[in-house]
Design a protein around this motif. Structure first.
Motif, short mmCIF file in Angstrom:
data_model
loop_
_atom_site.label_atom_id
_atom_site.label_comp_id
_atom_site.label_asym_id
_atom_site.label_seq_id
_atom_site.Cartn_x
_atom_site.Cartn_y
_atom_site.Cartn_z
N ASP A 52 0.89 -1.16 0.00
CA ASP A 52 0.00 0.00 0.00
C ASP A 52 0.92 1.21 0.00
OD1 ASP A 52 -2.04 1.84 0.19
OD2 ASP A 52 -2.47 1.44 2.30
N GLY A 53 1.27 1.69 -1.19
CA GLY A 53 2.28 2.73 -1.29
C GLY A 53 3.61 2.17 -0.83
N ALA A 54 4.28 2.87 0.07
CA ALA A 54 5.58 2.42 0.60
C ALA A 54 5.42 1.42 1.74
CB ALA A 54 6.39 3.62 1.07
N ALA A 55 4.20 1.25 2.25
CA ALA A 55 3.97 0.35 3.39
C ALA A 55 3.64 -1.06 2.91
CB ALA A 55 2.83 0.88 4.25
N ALA A 83 -2.80 -4.24 9.49
CA ALA A 83 -1.99 -3.08 9.88
C ALA A 83 -0.70 -3.07 9.08
CB ALA A 83 -1.69 -3.11 11.38
N PRO A 84 -0.07 -1.89 8.96
CA PRO A 84 1.23 -1.82 8.29
C PRO A 84 2.29 -2.55 9.11
CG PRO A 84 0.41 0.39 8.83
CD PRO A 84 -0.56 -0.58 9.38
N LEU A 85 3.07 -3.38 8.43
CA LEU A 85 4.14 -4.13 9.09
C LEU A 85 5.22 -3.17 9.57
CD1 LEU A 85 5.33 -6.81 9.96
CD2 LEU A 85 6.25 -7.08 7.65
N ALA A 86 5.54 -3.25 10.87
CA ALA A 86 6.49 -2.30 11.47
C ALA A 86 7.73 -2.97 12.05
CB ALA A 86 5.80 -1.47 12.55
N LEU A 87 7.63 -4.25 12.44
CA LEU A 87 8.77 -4.90 13.10
C LEU A 87 8.62 -6.42 12.98
CD1 LEU A 87 11.34 -4.54 14.94
CD2 LEU A 87 9.78 -4.72 16.89
N VAL A 88 9.76 -7.10 12.82
CA VAL A 88 9.81 -8.56 12.86
C VAL A 88 10.60 -8.95 14.10
CG1 VAL A 88 10.65 -10.65 11.73
CG2 VAL A 88 9.76 -8.75 10.35
N LEU A 89 10.01 -9.81 14.93
CA LEU A 89 10.73 -10.39 16.07
C LEU A 89 11.01 -11.85 15.73
CD1 LEU A 89 8.78 -9.09 19.21
CD2 LEU A 89 10.87 -8.18 18.18
N THR A 90 12.27 -12.24 15.80
CA THR A 90 12.67 -13.62 15.54
C THR A 90 12.97 -14.28 16.88
OG1 THR A 90 13.61 -13.01 13.42
CG2 THR A 90 14.30 -15.12 14.34
N LEU A 91 12.13 -15.22 17.28
CA LEU A 91 12.30 -15.89 18.57
C LEU A 91 13.58 -16.72 18.54
CD1 LEU A 91 8.66 -16.95 19.44
CD2 LEU A 91 9.88 -14.85 20.03
N ASP A 92 14.48 -16.40 19.48
CA ASP A 92 15.80 -17.03 19.52
C ASP A 92 16.30 -17.02 20.96
OD1 ASP A 92 18.48 -17.75 19.35
OD2 ASP A 92 19.01 -16.16 17.94
N PRO A 93 16.46 -18.20 21.57
CA PRO A 93 16.93 -18.25 22.95
C PRO A 93 18.30 -17.60 23.14
CG PRO A 93 16.33 -20.45 22.17
CD PRO A 93 16.20 -19.52 21.02
N GLU A 94 19.07 -17.46 22.08
CA GLU A 94 20.40 -16.86 22.16
C GLU A 94 20.39 -15.37 21.78
OE1 GLU A 94 22.93 -18.64 23.41
OE2 GLU A 94 21.45 -20.25 23.62
N VAL A 110 10.28 -4.39 0.79
CA VAL A 110 10.20 -3.32 1.79
C VAL A 110 11.15 -3.65 2.94
CG1 VAL A 110 8.69 -2.07 3.40
CG2 VAL A 110 7.79 -2.84 1.19
N ASP A 111 11.97 -2.68 3.34
CA ASP A 111 12.88 -2.88 4.46
C ASP A 111 12.13 -2.72 5.78
OD1 ASP A 111 15.05 -3.33 2.82
OD2 ASP A 111 15.70 -1.24 2.85
N ILE A 112 12.21 -3.76 6.60
CA ILE A 112 11.50 -3.80 7.89
C ILE A 112 12.54 -4.07 8.98
CG2 ILE A 112 9.72 -4.99 9.25
CD1 ILE A 112 8.57 -3.61 6.79
N PRO A 113 12.51 -3.32 10.10
CA PRO A 113 13.42 -3.63 11.21
C PRO A 113 13.15 -5.05 11.74
CG PRO A 113 12.35 -1.51 11.56
CD PRO A 113 11.67 -2.15 10.39
N SER A 114 14.23 -5.73 12.14
CA SER A 114 14.12 -7.10 12.61
C SER A 114 15.02 -7.27 13.83
CB SER A 114 14.56 -8.05 11.50
OG SER A 114 14.53 -9.38 11.93
N PRO A 140 2.88 4.87 8.64
CA PRO A 140 3.10 5.41 7.30
C PRO A 140 2.73 6.90 7.25
CG PRO A 140 1.95 3.32 7.17
CD PRO A 140 2.00 3.70 8.63
N ASN A 141 3.53 7.64 6.51
CA ASN A 141 3.34 9.10 6.37
C ASN A 141 3.49 9.85 7.67
OD1 ASN A 141 2.72 8.67 3.62
ND2 ASN A 141 0.61 8.20 4.17
N SER A 142 4.28 9.30 8.59
CA SER A 142 4.53 9.94 9.87
C SER A 142 6.02 10.08 10.06
CB SER A 142 3.93 9.08 11.00
OG SER A 142 4.36 9.57 12.24
N GLY A 143 6.44 11.10 10.76
CA GLY A 143 7.85 11.32 10.97
C GLY A 143 8.40 10.71 12.24
N ALA A 144 7.54 10.23 13.13
CA ALA A 144 8.04 9.75 14.42
C ALA A 144 7.41 8.41 14.75
CB ALA A 144 7.70 10.76 15.53
#
Length: 146
Positions: A52-55, A83-94, A110-114, A140-144
C-alpha cells in the motif's frame, strides 16, 4: 501479494508485529499474551502481505482467518485486524541482551526492522511492546515512532 507461512502477526496500536521462529518456539504464546494486553490477531501460522504505497500491510490469511492455536486448548476464533508491518521479532533463545541496532530485513521489497527476541519469560509481551515502540517503523506518512 505475499503470504508468509510459519509466522504469527498481531496489530498493536495500528502497527503490525510479525513473530517468527521454529515450530513450538512460542509464536502463538507471545501473540496470545499480547492479545491479552490489547493487541489484535492478524494471523497465526501465516500472514498475508500486500503493498500500500511504501507500506507493507499485514492481513489475515484467508484460509485461517481469525483462528489461533492455543497449546493444550485447541483452535480458538478471535477478532482480526490488518496493519502496516512495522517490526519482525525472531524468537531465539540466544538473542543478545542489548541489541545495538535492529537489522533491516527486506520483505516483499520493503525494508523492515528485525530483532532477535528471547522467547518464553513472563514479561515477553511487555518487552515486545517496547521493542515495537523503540525499533519499529513509524506509522506510514509519519515522521516519528509512536
Amino acid at each position: 501479494m505475499t503470504v508468509l507461512a510459519n509466522v504469527t502477526a498481531v496489530a498493536i496500536d495500528g502497527r503490525a508485529l510479525l513473530i517468527e521462529g521454529p515450530p513450538g518456539s512460542g509464536k502463538s504464546s507471545l501473540a496470545l499474551a499480547l492479545i491479552d494486553r490489547g493487541a489484535v490477531l492478524i494471523g497465526d501460522d501465516a500472514a498475508h502481505l500486500a503493498h500500500d504505497g511504501a507500506a507493507l500491510i499485514a492481513s489475515p490469511p484467508p484460509n485461517t482467518c481469525g483462528l489461533i492455536e492455543i497449546r493444550n486448548v485447541g483452535i480458538v476464533e478471535l477478532p482480526v485486524s490488518s496493519a502496516p508491518l512495522a517490526l519482525v521479532l525472531t524468537l531465539d533463545p540466544e538473542a543478545p541482551r542489548f541489541p545495538l541496532d535492529p537489522a533491516m530485513r527486506t520483505i516483499a521489497g520493503v525494508d523492515i526492522p528485525s530483532l532477535p527476541f528471547a522467547p518464553g519469560d513472563a514479561v515477553q509481551a511487555l518487552r515486545a511492546e517496547y521493542a515495537l515502540a523503540h525499533h519499529g517503523l513509524p506509522f506510514p506518512n509519519s515522521g516519528a515512532t509512536q
